[in-house]
Design an enzyme around this catalytic site. Structure first.
Site, short mmCIF file in Angstrom:
data_model
loop_
_atom_site.label_atom_id
_atom_site.label_comp_id
_atom_site.label_asym_id
_atom_site.label_seq_id
_atom_site.Cartn_x
_atom_site.Cartn_y
_atom_site.Cartn_z
N SER A 140 -2.79 0.17 6.75
CA SER A 140 -3.26 -0.19 8.05
C SER A 140 -1.94 0.32 8.97
CB SER A 140 -3.64 -1.55 8.10
OG SER A 140 -3.99 -1.88 9.42
N GLU A 143 -5.53 -8.03 3.92
CA GLU A 143 -4.95 -9.21 4.82
C GLU A 143 -5.97 -9.86 5.35
OE1 GLU A 143 -2.32 -9.94 8.72
OE2 GLU A 143 -1.71 -8.05 7.50
N HIS A 150 0.70 -1.21 -0.08
CA HIS A 150 -0.04 0.12 -0.16
C HIS A 150 0.86 1.34 0.06
CE1 HIS A 150 -3.84 -2.35 1.70
NE2 HIS A 150 -3.64 -2.20 0.03
#
EC number: 1.17.7.4
Length: 316
Positions: free
Chosen positions: A229, A131, A46
């Site tokens: 995240s 995930e 990401h």
């Protein structure tokens, strides 16, 4: 005009972890071995800068396997994929390479082992994160229950409270997860946890470094992507650790200079998928405006390295 003095506290460790490093290397080696285009299912990690760089080299990013042709290699992102994805790639006789971080794969193996032992799984994670989707997709639909908060633990409905196990997403807040685990153990005393912490070493180390920097800095910037995240968790950790202003920035151009006006010290860190180039870019932006002193705050040293899959180490 004299520049005002500014102390930058540089958190260490920060930025790339071994799993991200390996995933990027896998795409680069696949392009070298098979030539462009190589398809990648979901962003490999990401970070827009990393993805754009690989795209320029010939990687094509897609969201689903259906978007890939049968005759070109496909790579699965570092976040992991549901079991059905490699099974479908094999059925279509595609060349595929799994770039799932080995520490995420460890959670997948754990979940499968618990299921074989007749335990229902509870996953602590964020709904919709790739995930979480990948880990829950290791078992048949409905076999893994998701909890995101301590409040969720009170309402989760299980088959048998005596036959439960839990796993966690690897990029969560260490402290928040500990609270959820405590709630799970209080409600389900027989629940089985992982042998070793699921939250990965890199997530833990970056959060510890932020905790060391936060009380010393007037503000803290986390270099990372809004869909990362572990980067978002670093902002939360900084705020909880007493930093009055913590902000996520993708690039130096995203810095809100007005919010930092009159500040004497700033902490800087980066999520596990942000390259050092972007951190240096942020430091240079401060140097343009201030008389900067850089101080590194190191709380751990990392020397983890993961091998790339054998298929990429063999000649074409």
């Amino acid at each position: 005009m004299t520049k005002s003095p500014l102390t930058l506290y540089l958190a260490a460790p920060r930025g790339f972890c071994a799993g991200v490093d390996r995933a990027i290397k896998i795409v680069e080696m696949a392009l070298e071995k098979w030539g462009a285009p190589v398809f990648v299912r979901h962003e490999i990690v990401h970070n827009k800068y990393v993805v754009d760089d690989l795209r320029a080299k010939g990687a094509v990013f897609v969201e689903e396997l259906d978007d890939c042709p049968d005759d070109r290699p496909v790579i699965f992102s570092a976040h992991g994929v549901p079991k059905a994805v490699p099974a479908e790639a094999a059925r279509r006789e595609m060349v595929y390479v799994d770039a799932t971080c080995p520490l995420v794969s460890k959670v997948h193996i754990e979940a499968a082992r618990h299921a074989e032992n007749g335990l229902q799984m509870i996953m602590i994670g964020h709904a919709g994160h790739p995930e979480t989707v990948g880990t829950m997709g290791q078992l048949p639909e409905g076999d893994v229950l998701l909890v995101e908060t301590v409040e969720d633990v009170a309402t989760v409905e299980v088959r048998d409270p005596e036959k439960l196990a839990f796993v966690t997403q690897t990029t969560l807040s260490v402290d928040d997860t500990a609270d959820i685990v405590t709630a799970l153990k209080a409600r389900f005393p027989a629940i089985v946890g992982p042998h070793k912490e699921d939250i990965c070493y890199a997530t833990t180390n970056r959060q510890e470094a932020v905790k060391a920097v936060a009380p010393r800095a007037d503000a803290l910037l986390v270099v990372g992507a809004p869909n990362s995240s572990n980067s978002k968790r670093l902002v939360e950790v900084a705020r909880k650790a007493g930093c009055p202003y913590a902000q996520l920035v993708q690039r130096a151009t995203d810095i809100d200079w007005r919010a930092l006006d009159g500040i004497a010290s700033i902490g800087i860190t980066a999520g596990a998928s942000a390259p050092e180039t972007l951190i240096n870019e942020v430091i240079d932006a401060f140097r343009d405006r201030h008389d900067v002193t850089v101080e590194t705050v190191e709380t751990a040293q990392e020397n983890v390295e993961f091998k790339v899959p054998r298929v990429l180490r063999e000649p074409a």
